[in-house]
Motif scaffolding. Structure first.
Motif, short mmCIF file in Angstrom:
data_model
loop_
_atom_site.label_atom_id
_atom_site.label_comp_id
_atom_site.label_asym_id
_atom_site.label_seq_id
_atom_site.Cartn_x
_atom_site.Cartn_y
_atom_site.Cartn_z
N VAL A 41 0.87 -1.18 0.00
CA VAL A 41 0.00 0.00 0.00
C VAL A 41 0.90 1.23 0.00
O VAL A 41 1.90 1.28 0.72
CB VAL A 41 -1.00 0.01 1.19
N THR A 42 0.56 2.19 -0.87
CA THR A 42 1.34 3.41 -0.97
C THR A 42 0.40 4.61 -1.01
O THR A 42 -0.73 4.52 -1.49
CB THR A 42 2.24 3.44 -2.22
N LEU A 43 0.91 5.71 -0.51
CA LEU A 43 0.20 6.98 -0.55
C LEU A 43 1.25 8.05 -0.80
O LEU A 43 2.31 8.04 -0.15
CB LEU A 43 -0.55 7.23 0.76
N GLN A 44 0.97 8.93 -1.72
CA GLN A 44 1.93 9.96 -2.14
C GLN A 44 2.64 10.59 -0.95
O GLN A 44 2.01 11.03 0.02
CB GLN A 44 1.20 11.03 -2.93
N GLY A 45 3.96 10.62 -1.02
CA GLY A 45 4.77 11.28 -0.01
C GLY A 45 5.04 10.44 1.24
O GLY A 45 5.70 10.89 2.17
N ARG A 46 4.57 9.20 1.27
CA ARG A 46 4.74 8.33 2.43
C ARG A 46 5.47 7.07 2.00
O ARG A 46 5.39 6.66 0.84
CB ARG A 46 3.40 7.94 3.07
N PRO A 47 6.15 6.39 2.93
CA PRO A 47 6.80 5.13 2.58
C PRO A 47 5.77 4.05 2.24
O PRO A 47 4.69 4.02 2.81
CB PRO A 47 7.56 4.74 3.86
N SER A 48 6.13 3.18 1.32
CA SER A 48 5.28 2.04 0.98
C SER A 48 5.30 1.05 2.15
O SER A 48 6.31 0.90 2.83
CB SER A 48 5.83 1.37 -0.28
N GLN A 49 4.18 0.39 2.38
CA GLN A 49 4.08 -0.64 3.42
C GLN A 49 3.72 -1.96 2.76
O GLN A 49 2.96 -1.99 1.80
CB GLN A 49 3.03 -0.26 4.47
N ARG A 50 4.24 -3.08 3.28
CA ARG A 50 4.06 -4.39 2.65
C ARG A 50 3.80 -5.49 3.67
O ARG A 50 4.34 -5.45 4.76
CB ARG A 50 5.30 -4.76 1.85
N ILE A 51 2.99 -6.46 3.24
CA ILE A 51 2.88 -7.73 3.97
C ILE A 51 3.27 -8.84 3.01
O ILE A 51 3.11 -8.71 1.80
CB ILE A 51 1.47 -8.02 4.53
N VAL A 52 3.79 -9.92 3.58
CA VAL A 52 4.04 -11.16 2.84
C VAL A 52 3.24 -12.23 3.57
O VAL A 52 3.44 -12.46 4.76
CB VAL A 52 5.54 -11.51 2.81
N SER A 53 2.32 -12.85 2.85
CA SER A 53 1.39 -13.79 3.46
C SER A 53 2.04 -15.12 3.83
O SER A 53 2.91 -15.62 3.12
CB SER A 53 0.23 -14.06 2.49
N GLN A 54 1.57 -15.67 4.92
CA GLN A 54 1.95 -17.02 5.32
C GLN A 54 0.98 -18.03 4.72
O GLN A 54 1.12 -19.22 4.94
CB GLN A 54 1.95 -17.13 6.85
N GLY A 55 -0.03 -17.56 3.99
CA GLY A 55 -1.02 -18.42 3.35
C GLY A 55 -2.19 -18.70 4.26
O GLY A 55 -2.14 -18.45 5.46
#
Length: 122
Positions: free
Chosen positions: A69-83
């Motif tokens: 997820v990204t929003l202009q001017g902010r760092p991107s955030q991420r998840i990696v699923s365990q399934g």
């Protein structure tokens, strides 16, 4: 957390924080800005007004599946699923601009990256 309770963070102090543990993910506190489904997989772009933050929530992702997820001017955030069928949420990013401008992307292991924004349902 009841909607009358104060969240554990607001705006920039929510950056990188977990929406549930910060009290931002309650049913009466969240607006789902967009939803993307593919088979049994579901990804939502969520905005918590009391926290002034956005994040993505996903379920039924394949093991190793990623959501950004990204929003202009902010760092991107991420998840990696365990399934599996459990809900997983990206860390939050501060909604310092209109939260409907946030973008959620599903970077595949191979093939084209799929992204969506508020107002786009698929």
């Amino acid at each position: 957390m009841p909607p009358s309770a104060a969240p554990g963070c607001t705006g920039r102090t929510c950056e990188g924080q977990d929406p549930v543990s910060m009290g931002c993910g309650g049913a009466d506190m969240v607006t789902t800005l967009a939803t993307h489904t593919a088979g049994d997989r579901r990804v939502e772009l969520r905005y918590g007004k009391p926290c002034a933050a956005v994040w993505a929530r996903a379920t039924h992702l394949h093991k190793g599946g990623r959501v950004d997820v990204t929003l202009q001017g902010r760092p991107s955030q991420r998840i990696v699923s365990q399934g599996g069928p459990r809900y997983a949420a990206t860390p939050m990013t501060a909604a310092t601009v209109d939260p409907s401008r946030a973008t959620v992307c599903l970077p595949p292991a191979e093939g084209a990256r799929r992204c969506f924004t508020a107002g786009t349902e698929s």
